[in-house]
Write a protein that holds these residues in place. Structure first.
Motif, PDB file in Angstrom:
ATOM      1  N   LEU A 273       0.763  -1.393   0.135  1.00 51.30           N
ATOM      2  CA  LEU A 273       0.045  -0.172  -0.073  1.00 51.30           C
ATOM      3  C   LEU A 273       0.864   1.300  -0.164  1.00 51.30           C
ATOM      4  N   LEU A 274       1.827   1.233   0.605  1.00 48.26           N
ATOM      5  CA  LEU A 274       2.778   2.446   0.791  1.00 48.26           C
ATOM      6  C   LEU A 274       3.791   2.588  -0.334  1.00 48.26           C
ATOM      7  N   SER A 275       4.058   1.411  -1.111  1.00 47.44           N
ATOM      8  CA  SER A 275       4.889   1.445  -2.105  1.00 47.44           C
ATOM      9  C   SER A 275       4.201   1.715  -3.498  1.00 47.44           C
ATOM     10  N   THR A 276       2.956   1.448  -3.539  1.00 46.59           N
ATOM     11  CA  THR A 276       2.136   1.996  -5.014  1.00 46.59           C
ATOM     12  C   THR A 276       2.310   3.440  -5.230  1.00 46.59           C
ATOM     13  N   PRO A 277       2.056   4.322  -4.580  1.00 45.72           N
ATOM     14  CA  PRO A 277       2.248   5.909  -4.737  1.00 45.72           C
ATOM     15  C   PRO A 277       3.724   6.033  -5.237  1.00 45.72           C
ATOM     16  N   MET A 278       4.673   5.359  -4.474  1.00 50.29           N
ATOM     17  CA  MET A 278       6.038   5.683  -4.977  1.00 50.29           C
ATOM     18  C   MET A 278       6.231   5.055  -6.353  1.00 50.29           C
ATOM     19  N   ILE A 279       5.362   4.074  -6.520  1.00 52.00           N
ATOM     20  CA  ILE A 279       5.872   3.498  -8.355  1.00 52.00           C
ATOM     21  C   ILE A 279       5.100   4.589  -9.041  1.00 52.00           C
ATOM     22  N   VAL A 280       3.795   5.120  -8.937  1.00 49.83           N
ATOM     23  CA  VAL A 280       3.127   5.903  -9.602  1.00 49.83           C
ATOM     24  C   VAL A 280       3.866   7.224 -10.031  1.00 49.83           C
ATOM     25  N   VAL A 281       4.148   7.880  -8.756  1.00 48.99           N
ATOM     26  CA  VAL A 281       5.002   9.038  -9.038  1.00 48.99           C
ATOM     27  C   VAL A 281       6.563   8.922  -9.663  1.00 48.99           C
ATOM     28  N   GLY A 282       6.931   8.006  -9.386  1.00 48.76           N
ATOM     29  CA  GLY A 282       8.290   7.468 -10.079  1.00 48.76           C
ATOM     30  C   GLY A 282       8.136   7.562 -11.542  1.00 48.76           C
ATOM     31  N   LEU A 283       7.240   6.764 -12.016  1.00 46.47           N
ATOM     32  CA  LEU A 283       6.633   6.713 -13.550  1.00 46.47           C
ATOM     33  C   LEU A 283       6.457   8.022 -14.035  1.00 46.47           C
ATOM     34  N   VAL A 284       5.627   8.707 -13.319  1.00 47.04           N
ATOM     35  CA  VAL A 284       5.359  10.284 -13.942  1.00 47.04           C
ATOM     36  C   VAL A 284       6.667  11.069 -13.945  1.00 47.04           C
ATOM     37  N   LEU A 285       7.518  10.945 -12.882  1.00 47.66           N
ATOM     38  CA  LEU A 285       8.636  11.965 -12.910  1.00 47.66           C
ATOM     39  C   LEU A 285       9.556  11.455 -14.008  1.00 47.66           C
ATOM     40  N   VAL A 286       9.800  10.383 -14.291  1.00 48.97           N
ATOM     41  CA  VAL A 286      10.599   9.803 -15.336  1.00 48.97           C
ATOM     42  C   VAL A 286      10.105  10.219 -16.541  1.00 48.97           C
ATOM     43  N   ILE A 287       8.881  10.141 -17.201  1.00 53.81           N
ATOM     44  CA  ILE A 287       8.104  10.682 -18.199  1.00 53.81           C
ATOM     45  C   ILE A 287       8.103  12.327 -18.589  1.00 53.81           C
ATOM     46  N   TRP A 288       7.750  12.796 -17.231  1.00 56.00           N
ATOM     47  CA  TRP A 288       8.001  14.351 -17.360  1.00 56.00           C
ATOM     48  C   TRP A 288       9.334  14.722 -17.646  1.00 56.00           C
ATOM     49  N   ALA A 289      10.197  14.364 -16.805  1.00 54.54           N
ATOM     50  CA  ALA A 289      11.685  14.774 -17.004  1.00 54.54           C
ATOM     51  C   ALA A 289      12.254  14.779 -18.370  1.00 54.54           C
ATOM     52  N   SER A 290      11.787  13.472 -18.800  1.00 56.97           N
ATOM     53  CA  SER A 290      12.487  13.048 -20.175  1.00 56.97           C
ATOM     54  C   SER A 290      12.069  13.827 -21.334  1.00 56.97           C
ATOM     55  N   ARG A 291      11.130  14.606 -21.159  1.00 58.71           N
ATOM     56  CA  ARG A 291      10.262  15.527 -21.908  1.00 58.71           C
ATOM     57  C   ARG A 291      10.610  17.041 -21.868  1.00 58.71           C
ATOM     58  N   ARG A 292      11.436  17.324 -21.010  1.00 61.12           N
ATOM     59  CA  ARG A 292      11.689  18.808 -20.565  1.00 61.12           C
ATOM     60  C   ARG A 292      13.005  19.008 -21.233  1.00 61.12           C
ATOM     61  N   ARG A 293      13.459  20.066 -21.660  1.00 61.22           N
ATOM     62  CA  ARG A 293      14.578  20.331 -22.453  1.00 61.22           C
ATOM     63  C   ARG A 293      15.842  20.556 -21.453  1.00 61.22           C
ATOM     64  N   VAL A 294      16.910  20.040 -21.906  1.00 53.24           N
ATOM     65  CA  VAL A 294      17.926  19.969 -20.995  1.00 53.24           C
ATOM     66  C   VAL A 294      18.645  21.476 -20.630  1.00 53.24           C
ATOM     67  N   ARG A 295      18.584  21.692 -19.500  1.00 50.68           N
ATOM     68  CA  ARG A 295      18.899  23.352 -19.037  1.00 50.68           C
ATOM     69  C   ARG A 295      20.429  23.200 -18.282  1.00 50.68           C
ATOM     70  N   ASP A 296      20.965  24.375 -18.281  1.00 52.82           N
ATOM     71  CA  ASP A 296      21.928  24.384 -17.427  1.00 52.82           C
ATOM     72  C   ASP A 296      21.643  24.755 -16.070  1.00 52.82           C
ATOM     73  N   PRO A 297      22.270  23.865 -15.189  1.00 52.29           N
ATOM     74  CA  PRO A 297      21.586  24.203 -13.881  1.00 52.29           C
ATOM     75  C   PRO A 297      22.016  25.526 -13.002  1.00 52.29           C
ATOM     76  N   GLY A 298      22.728  26.266 -13.803  1.00 50.80           N
ATOM     77  CA  GLY A 298      22.781  27.481 -13.143  1.00 50.80           C
ATOM     78  C   GLY A 298      21.469  28.425 -13.315  1.00 50.80           C
ATOM     79  N   ALA A 299      20.745  28.002 -14.479  1.00 52.29           N
ATOM     80  CA  ALA A 299      19.650  29.059 -14.785  1.00 52.29           C
ATOM     81  C   ALA A 299      18.207  28.273 -14.020  1.00 52.29           C
ATOM     82  N   GLU A 300      18.149  27.508 -13.130  1.00 50.76           N
ATOM     83  CA  GLU A 300      17.272  27.095 -12.612  1.00 50.76           C
ATOM     84  C   GLU A 300      17.325  27.144 -11.032  1.00 50.76           C
ATOM     85  N   ALA A 301      16.485  27.339 -10.614  1.00 51.60           N
ATOM     86  CA  ALA A 301      16.259  27.872  -8.892  1.00 51.60           C
ATOM     87  C   ALA A 301      15.784  26.556  -8.394  1.00 51.60           C
ATOM     88  N   ALA A 302      15.930  26.282  -7.113  1.00 50.94           N
ATOM     89  CA  ALA A 302      15.399  25.215  -6.328  1.00 50.94           C
ATOM     90  C   ALA A 302      13.913  25.580  -5.980  1.00 50.94           C
TER      91      ALA A 302
END
Length: 302
Positions: A273-302
């Motif tokens: 039960l506790l692991s299921t949200p981790m799987i869902v969030v993890g897959l969403v992060l991978v898909i979302w991050a893979s579609r973002r343009r690669v940026r210089d880390p100095g141009a992005e703030a936390a």
């Protein structure tokens, strides 16, 4: 056929001072060595500019030293509170003075994970770092500690698996052997701690290191974090089919300890039960991050 439990003491060494007993245990050493290996992995990543976008590492070596302190606090506090809230809330509500007694045992990975998440957010904001990159560094650094702590769980003969007749079943001592013993043979169980050590420590760790150092996934913030979340969640979900449920969830009419029952033998455990949200969030992060343009880390703030 079954494998006798190896005669390994949970204490690496111990000594007495007067009436007080002090011991260094494998469990604590697993955390210590795991954190040290994680520090080494992050240090190696920081010193390799080519694996970073714009060849600019996500943090300095000085910031790394401070990060370790934040993570240790997050693991201990989050892990303990997670165990209290997720697994034995009724007991600790009646015995609140026992909550700080970490030395008595009782740590939750999911609670420790939430503690680390909070620590990462606060640390990144405090130092003006890219949150996703900081999370990615922790993702590649965490598997060694996971694997070592699971091996320590095996040495402690705790968190054992369900009964099995597989030839690699282990006859754990004490309650584990007696709980399903017959008149002639003790109970053999899945060494589920070693299953977790292999999946969460070796397999997931090798995958993350390959993606970070071989394929330069640190150039895309949040991708490695997504892989870690999904990888850990899947590993834990699978191992729960072989792992004995925590005793507070087991009843005579629910011997497998399912918190959500889907039938006489089917259901969902607390770990699943506790692991299921981790799987869902993890897959969403991978898909979302893979579609973002690669940026210089100095141009992005936390």
């Amino acid at each position: 056929m079954a494998i006798p439990f190896p005669n390994i003491s949970p204490e690496i060494f111990s000594f007495d001072i007067g009436s007080m007993h002090f011991a260094v245990r494998w469990y604590a050493m697993g955390y210590i060595v795991g954190i040290a290996l994680g520090w080494l992995i992050i240090r190696m990543a920081i010193k390799r500019p080519k694996i970073w976008a714009g060849e600019r590492p996500g943090m300095t070596l000085e910031q790394l030293e401070s990060l370790v302190t934040w993570m240790v606090v997050g693991i201990i506090v989050g892990g303990r509170l997670g165990f209290v809230l997720f697994y034995q809330p009724a007991y600790y509500l009646q015995n609140p003075l026992d909550i700080p007694k970490v030395w008595q045992g009782g740590m939750s990975f999911h609670g420790g994970f939430l503690g680390v998440v909070l620590g990462v957010i606060l640390f990144a904001r405090r130092h003006g770092l890219v949150l996703g990159t900081t999370a990615d560094l922790l993702a590649i650094a965490t598997p060694p500690a996971l694997g070592l702590v699971r091996i320590a769980n095996f040495i402690n003969a705790e968190l054992w698996g369900r009964p099995t007749d597989a030839p690699w079943g282990v006859i754990f001592p004490g309650e584990a052997a007696q709980a399903c013993a017959t008149a002639t043979t003790p109970c053999a169980r899945h060494p589920s701690q070693l299953y977790e050590a292999g999946l969460e420590g070796i397999v997931l760790g090798a995958l993350l290191l390959t993606l970070a150092f071989g394929y330069h996934w640190l150039k895309r913030p949040w991708m490695l974090t997504g892989v870690f979340l999904a990888g850990y969640g899947i590993s834990r979900f699978v191992v729960e089919f072989f792992r004995q449920a925590d005793p507070q969830f087991i009843t005579p009419d629910n011997p497998l300890g399912h918190v959500i029952r889907l039938g006489a033998e089917a259901g969902v455990t607390m770990g699943q039960l506790l692991s299921t949200p981790m799987i869902v969030v993890g897959l969403v992060l991978v898909i979302w991050a893979s579609r973002r343009r690669v940026r210089d880390p100095g141009a992005e703030a936390a």
